[in-house]
Design an enzyme around this catalytic site. Structure first.
Site, mmCIF file in Angstrom:
data_model
loop_
_atom_site.group_PDB
_atom_site.id
_atom_site.type_symbol
_atom_site.label_atom_id
_atom_site.label_comp_id
_atom_site.label_asym_id
_atom_site.label_seq_id
_atom_site.Cartn_x
_atom_site.Cartn_y
_atom_site.Cartn_z
ATOM 1 N N THR A 4 0.712 -1.072 -0.038
ATOM 2 C CA THR A 4 0.089 0.071 0.086
ATOM 3 C C THR A 4 0.794 1.461 -0.003
ATOM 4 O O THR A 4 0.627 2.319 -0.723
ATOM 5 C CB THR A 4 -0.801 0.079 1.365
ATOM 6 O OG1 THR A 4 -1.604 -1.089 1.267
ATOM 7 C CG2 THR A 4 -1.643 1.119 1.396
ATOM 8 N N ASP A 15 1.677 -6.527 -4.466
ATOM 9 C CA ASP A 15 0.855 -6.484 -3.224
ATOM 10 C C ASP A 15 1.514 -7.921 -2.552
ATOM 11 O O ASP A 15 1.583 -8.988 -2.953
ATOM 12 C CB ASP A 15 -0.466 -6.764 -3.750
ATOM 13 C CG ASP A 15 -1.473 -6.647 -2.426
ATOM 14 O OD1 ASP A 15 -1.200 -7.500 -1.436
ATOM 15 O OD2 ASP A 15 -2.523 -5.983 -2.655
ATOM 16 N N SER A 16 1.536 -7.408 -1.223
ATOM 17 C CA SER A 16 2.258 -8.490 -0.280
ATOM 18 C C SER A 16 1.433 -9.755 -0.056
ATOM 19 O O SER A 16 1.905 -10.772 0.097
ATOM 20 C CB SER A 16 2.738 -7.965 0.848
ATOM 21 O OG SER A 16 1.852 -7.985 1.795
ATOM 22 N N SER A 17 0.164 -9.911 -0.751
ATOM 23 C CA SER A 17 -0.419 -11.058 -0.589
ATOM 24 C C SER A 17 -0.024 -11.864 -1.476
ATOM 25 O O SER A 17 -0.114 -13.208 -1.460
ATOM 26 C CB SER A 17 -1.968 -11.032 -1.087
ATOM 27 O OG SER A 17 -2.354 -9.710 -0.264
ATOM 28 N N THR A 77 1.757 -4.674 4.098
ATOM 29 C CA THR A 77 1.526 -4.893 5.643
ATOM 30 C C THR A 77 0.841 -6.347 5.764
ATOM 31 O O THR A 77 1.221 -7.065 6.888
ATOM 32 C CB THR A 77 0.577 -3.850 6.323
ATOM 33 O OG1 THR A 77 -0.764 -3.907 5.586
ATOM 34 C CG2 THR A 77 1.135 -2.462 6.499
ATOM 35 N N ASP A 78 0.263 -6.887 4.874
ATOM 36 C CA ASP A 78 -0.614 -7.931 4.898
ATOM 37 C C ASP A 78 0.236 -9.069 5.505
ATOM 38 O O ASP A 78 0.026 -10.125 6.350
ATOM 39 C CB ASP A 78 -1.362 -8.371 3.645
ATOM 40 C CG ASP A 78 -2.489 -7.509 3.462
ATOM 41 O OD1 ASP A 78 -2.922 -6.893 4.405
ATOM 42 O OD2 ASP A 78 -3.061 -7.560 2.278
ATOM 43 N N GLN A 99 -3.783 -20.235 18.787
ATOM 44 C CA GLN A 99 -4.511 -19.123 18.076
ATOM 45 C C GLN A 99 -4.494 -17.910 18.755
ATOM 46 O O GLN A 99 -5.012 -16.814 18.182
ATOM 47 C CB GLN A 99 -5.882 -19.412 18.043
ATOM 48 C CG GLN A 99 -6.219 -20.836 17.297
ATOM 49 C CD GLN A 99 -7.574 -21.396 17.045
ATOM 50 O OE1 GLN A 99 -8.526 -20.448 17.318
ATOM 51 N NE2 GLN A 99 -7.848 -22.576 16.273
ATOM 52 N N CYS A 100 -4.138 -17.830 20.184
ATOM 53 C CA CYS A 100 -4.284 -16.512 20.913
ATOM 54 C C CYS A 100 -2.850 -15.673 20.547
ATOM 55 O O CYS A 100 -1.734 -16.474 20.362
ATOM 56 C CB CYS A 100 -4.319 -16.970 22.264
ATOM 57 S SG CYS A 100 -5.745 -17.800 22.938
HETATM 58 N N1 ASP Z 1 -2.482 -5.631 0.461
HETATM 59 C C1 ASP Z 1 -1.635 -4.705 0.790
HETATM 60 C C2 ASP Z 1 -0.216 -5.527 0.806
HETATM 61 O O1 ASP Z 1 -0.011 -6.169 2.075
HETATM 62 C C3 ASP Z 1 -1.816 -4.156 2.140
HETATM 63 C C4 ASP Z 1 -0.759 -3.063 2.586
HETATM 64 O O2 ASP Z 1 0.221 -2.845 2.174
HETATM 65 O O3 ASP Z 1 -1.142 -2.547 3.700
HETATM 66 O O4 ASP Z 1 0.784 -5.299 0.039
#
Ligand code: ASP
Length: 355
Positions: A29, A72-74, A104-105, A291-292
């Protein structure tokens, strides 16, 4: 293979800059803009750099490498981690610190992976990104980036203050392999529930020196062999035997990370434990994390976890899922012997487990 190239930036003209930094732009992002269908898509770093004219006035020598196709880091996978590692490795001696701009993902996964790839680090590798793109008025990108740069270049008595892989976000510096993305719509996207912040930035950057890793005075070891034959499995009520059997019989499977309940609890139905024991006997490495987001896995605290160790399941203690899966991939890629992988998996290597 992931292609990348050096990008020109105007940096300090001082003949003796305070420090030299290498920045790696992977996408996320941070540098995104709205495309034709009104969705956010990654843009190249030349577009980003125009929004941060301050870069040119810092008393730093800055070099930028960018993925040729920012992502996109996804979409991140082990080859991206190798590319980041390779850029740092090739330039390690020449720079005082490294900043990785990343979505961030999956930032906590990538940053955790890098923390295991570089053992006995002597320089900072700081991951950062943004919740709002740099070109948007209320963006958090500028502050995250400029402070990450300051942290990556900060030294005391000629030594890096933070010789660790970290995530810097929203005024907090977190150990990479303790960080987790827990919020998608607030600026404070990351937490490190089981380990204190390494620094907090306000008017000054206040370092939490006692908590910063004291690296052994040994040569740096770099490894980037990942084995992707691992699965992450989050437990849910009513899990069925056929599902567990299908999962554990995936062709080529070498490792399983189970996200269990609470302090490491799972169903204790006989078939559940037998499935795990049978897989363990076939050499599949099985690690239990919770999971916590806070707390420890403690086998035997409840009856529902007492038999896990007997079935060959390892306790991941207070490791994050992100650390567990990336460490497992790297160990399986590095060693052929599953017993050795098991021993190393539960040993703290770079602050990811509380001893
Ligand atoms: N979908 C974005 C990514 O991880 C989200 C971000 O960067 O905040 O590339």
């Amino acid at each position: 293979m992931i292609n990348y190239q050096q990008v020109d930036v105007t940096t300090s003209r001082s003949t003796h800059p305070k420090a030299s930094l290498l920045i790696i732009y992977t996408g996320g992002t941070f540098g995104m803009a709205y495309g034709k269908s009104s969705t956010l898509i990654p843009f190249d770093f030349k577009h980003v750099i125009k929004k941060i004219p301050e870069l040119g006035s810092l008393d730093l020598k800055i070099t930028v490498f960018s993925f040729t196709l920012p992502i996109d880091s996804s979409n991140v996978h082990t080859n991206h981690w190798r590319a980041i590692g390779h850029i740092i490795m090739q330039n390690y001696e020449e720079y005082d610190g490294f900043v990785v701009l990343h979505g961030t993902d999956t930032m906590s996964y990538s940053a955790s992976a890098l923390s295991f790839m570089f053992q006995n680090l002597t320089k900072p590798i700081i991951f950062t990104g943004a919740q709002i793109p740099i070109g948007t008025p209320r963006s958090d990108a500028r502050d995250n980036f400029l402070t990450a740069i300051e942290i990556a270049s900060d030294k005391k008595d000629g030594q890096a203050i933070v010789p660790e892989v970290c995530v810097y976000f929203n005024h907090r510096l977190l150990r990479a392999n303790r960080s987790q993305k827990v919020r998608s719509s607030r600026f404070g996207a990351f937490e490190s529930e089981n380990y204190p912040d390494l620094a907090v930035s306000g008017v000054l950057i206040e370092y939490n020196t006692p908590e910063i890793l004291r690296q052994p005075d040994e040569e740096m070891i770099y490894s980037d062999s990942f084995d992707s034959n691992v699965v992450l499995f989050k437990l849910f009520p009513n899990i069925q035997q056929n599902m567990m059997e299908a999962l554990l019989n995936i062709n080529g499977l070498k490792g399983l990370v189970i996200e269990s309940y609470g302090s490491g609890n799972t169903p204790n139905y006989p078939w559940f434990l037998e499935c795990l024991e049978e897989a363990n006997n076939r050499g599949i490495v099985i690690l239990n994390v919770s999971q916590c987001i806070g707390g420890h896995v403690i086998h035997g605290r409840y009856e529902t976890s007492r038999k896990l160790s007997q079935s060959g399941v390892l306790s991941g203690s207070d490791m994050t899922t992100e650390a567990a899966i990336t460490k497992m991939m790297l160990l399986l890629g590095t060693y052929n012997d599953s017993e050795k992988v098991k021993r190393k998996l539960i040993l703290p290597t770079c602050g990811e487990i509380t001893p």
